[in-house]
Write an enzyme that holds these catalytic residues in place. Structure first.
Site, PDB file in Angstrom:
ATOM      1  CD  GLU A  88      -3.412  -0.695   2.015  1.00 45.81           C
ATOM      2  OE1 GLU A  88      -3.285   0.316   2.416  1.00 45.81           O
ATOM      3  OE2 GLU A  88      -4.273  -1.579   1.833  1.00 45.81           O
ATOM      4  CG  HIS A 115      -1.698  -3.246   8.392  1.00 47.22           C
ATOM      5  ND1 HIS A 115      -2.134  -4.588   7.842  1.00 47.22           N
ATOM      6  CD2 HIS A 115      -2.911  -2.385   7.862  1.00 47.22           C
ATOM      7  CE1 HIS A 115      -3.186  -4.691   7.264  1.00 47.22           C
ATOM      8  NE2 HIS A 115      -3.536  -3.479   7.087  1.00 47.22           N
TER       9      HIS A 115
END
Length: 655
Positions: A363, A638
């Site tokens: 990402e 995350h």
């Protein structure tokens, strides 16, 4: 193989692309800002009586007409730019390769010459993280802001954590002369007020004198103290080249008795001088890593190095150093005897592992953010691949607006690269060219001039939870593409191979976990029979110490988890994990949204797997340490993960 160092094969196409993007960019920015103003209201969780929400609403009402007017004004230019931009994408390279030119061939040769495939084994450290560096409007949906500033800060934190010295601790005793503990710590070398490294009293040997500033900058001119330069962690020093701390022991394998200092007090660091340092913890607790025999000795504890020279130093010198944490990791052989149920260490760490060799990121969609991240990481990693993916309609079934978001950094030379786009992306995932990146790196050379290589794969799978079948298809494609890549890049002769394979590792965000009932299809995929997951016992069954890597984005900026230390402490408790980690939704009647009835320690969707098939003769790869990392607290939703893999030969096993 020729690696692409620019997005386009020639300068003419690059110039045309720059013109097209200059026409598109104003409209793109207006759309992003317009959507970002509304997503900020969407994620606002404070009461409406709070003045911040009213101020945010007022700004949205005031600036929305302005953004709309500018958007309409820039649309014609954007349309012309799109007509020029779209056909250029068929000539675009699937990635951009960047190499730091400051390092000469001599340093590169020294790194590759550290391990010759014989004698002592070699450890390699892999890291993986999802950074959520999306366009600002999309990142705010995950309660993350200021994409470009976050990218720069993420790069600095990773560089600070990875560039710390690596420490080995030996305990000498009549009954045990092997390594009983190894510390992948951030112990700062003592320095005097003149900035020159001092010799450490006792028998502590440091491989490098590195001063750590707030921005993680390293002084390349500083020389090693009491050790050859080949052991410099920045130059690829592995376990066998780490800093050495030797502690004399008595009968029974116990170290000599020393005075037990009070919490927060100073303790002697050596026997021959006035060198002093703080105790490993500000408040010593039973079972912390201050005790090598404690159950949680692999966890990190605070270490603060105080500068002193020949009897004293300036009191303020230590305050210029960062507080780092020391991770005490026991030798695998000794650990197997003491804990037969586990063959490697595991920890929740506030820092990326020292001597991180390979970094796989997901990402990293925003191009400017990727450039800022690359510039920061080049302070530690010499080889980087970024802007991976395709745009437009090239190579995929649907039109792609974003690249794959994959990003790879390495301390070792990259030999071959291949990228494939998943053709079955659906819904919002179809707008990004999600796929798999395959790399072949050289990590050494045998005495017979055979190259020692490793294979690394980085991927990001379909996101929506209900798309299990799509993710399984993508895993099938991943294995097929990897087999083709290894076949096309391997030695043509199996009888007399030109190279030896040391490891085969797969990293990435798989977007499914090993505890959700909705993910049973993926949990039973053949990938997990060919590759080993260090955190997994079997389908639907995690090891007790494994925790989730997906954070609850509603609480990302809570005071309890907004710093690496705070997040680490929270994740070490079951109550904290249930509050701040994301769990699969409950299907029990009347219990929707509750976490207290769910099994496991959260959704672990970020993986690092390793395989044994196809490795070189007499080579064996074993996990030495696995870490869940809190260093990026507040910067992503995350938890990064890291794995240290030790590659050994048959000679090592016999010894």
């Amino acid at each position: 193989m020729v690696l692409y160092t620019a997005p386009f094969p020639n300068s003419c196409l690059s110039a045309l692309h720059a013109v097209s993007w200059a026409l598109i960019s104003p409209c793109y920015c207006m759309v992003d800002r317009l959507l970002a103003s509304f997503t900020s209201l969407h994620i606002c969780t404070c009461p409406w009586k709070d003045c911040r929400c009213w101020f945010q609403l007022l700004c949205t009402l005031l600036f929305t007409p302005v953004y709309l007017a500018l958007l309409v004004a820039t649309l014609p230019l954007a349309f012309l730019g799109f007509l020029l931009w779209s056909p250029l994408q068929s000539y675009r390279c699937p990635y951009v390769y960047s190499r730091l030119e400051d390092k000469g061939p001599a340093e590169n040769a020294a790194l590759l010459g550290e391990w010759r495939g014989t004698g002592t084994g070699k450890s390699f450290c892999f890291g993986s993280a999802n950074l959520c560096l999306l366009p600002e409007s999309l990142a705010r949906l995950n309660n993350l802001f200021h994409v470009h500033a976050r990218a720069k800060e993420i790069g600095q934190r990773i560089r600070n954590g990875a560039s710390r010295p690596q420490i080995k601790i030996y305990i000498d005793s009549p009954t045990n002369t092997s390594i009983s503990a190894a510390s992948f710590s951030s112990l700062v070398s003592p320095q005097g007020s003149d900035g020159v490294a001092r010799t450490v009293p006792g028998s502590i040997k440091r491989t490098a004198s590195v001063e750590y500033k707030g921005d993680g900058a390293r002084r390349p001119s500083e020389e090693a103290v009491n050790c050859p330069a080949s052991g410099d962690p920045a130059n690829g020093g592995g376990l066998e080249d780490a800093c050495i701390v030797r502690i004399g022991g008595e009968e029974g394998g116990r170290p000599p008795e020393t005075e037990d200092p009070a919490p927060g007090s100073q303790a002697r660091n050596g026997t021959g001088g006035g060198q002093r340092g703080q105790t490993p913890n500000h408040s010593h607790r039973d079972g912390d890593s201050g005790s090598l025999g404690s159950r949680s000795a692999s966890r990190e504890s605070l270490v603060k190095a105080r500068a002193a020279a020949d009897g004293g130093g300036e009191p303020g010198a230590a305050n210029n150093k960062l507080l780092y944490k020391a991770s005490v990791v026991k030798k695998a052989a000794a650990r197997k005897r003491r804990h037969p149920d586990e063959a490697f260490d595991h920890e929740i760490s506030a820092f990326f592992p020292a001597n991180l060799d390979f970094l796989c990121l997901q990402e990293v969609f925003d191009k400017r953010a990727a450039t800022k991240l690359k510039d920061q990481l080049h302070g530690y990693f010499e080889y980087i691949l970024y802007d991976v993916g395709v745009y437009g309609c090239r190579g995929c079934c649907s039109f792609k607006v974003l690249n794959s978001g994959l990003f790879f950094a390495s301390r070792y030379p990259i030999l071959d690269v291949a990228y494939h786009c998943y053709p079955n992306g659906r819904f919002e995932d179809s707008l990004a060219s999600k796929g798999a990146l395959f790399l072949k790196v050289q990590v050494g050379c045998t005495p017979q001039d055979q190259r020692i290589v490793g294979y690394i794969s980085c991927t990001h799978l379909q996101a929506p939870a209900e798309h299990s079948a799509i993710r399984c298809e993508q895993l099938d494609l991943l294995l097929a593409w990897l087999a083709d890549f290894r076949k096309s890049t391997s030695s043509p002769s199996t009888a007399n191979p030109e190279e030896l394979v040391a490891f085969d590792v797969i990293c990435g965000d798989f977007n499914f976990d090993n505890c959700s009932s909705d993910d049973k299809l993926e949990q039973q995929h053949s990938l997990f029979t060919r590759y080993k997951d260090p955190c997994r016992l079997g389908p639907g069954e995690e090891k007790s110490w494994a925790i989730g890597t997906l954070l609850d984005n509603a609480n990302l900026h809570d005071e309890d988890v907004c710093t690496p230390d705070n997040l680490q402490k929270v994740l070490e408790s079951e109550e904290g994990r249930r509050e701040f980690l994301a769990f699969p939704p409950s299907k029990s009647p009347g219990q929707k949204g509750r976490k207290d009835l769910l099994k496991g320690n959260g959704r672990r969707i970020d993986y690092i797997l390793h395989g044994d098939e196809g490795l070189g003769p007499d080579l064996k790869a074993e996990v030495e340490e696995f870490s869940f990392i809190s260093q990026l607290a507040g910067l992503t939703d995350h938890l990064p993960v890291a794995m240290r893999l030790t590659v050994s030969t048959g000679e090592d096993e016999a010894a």
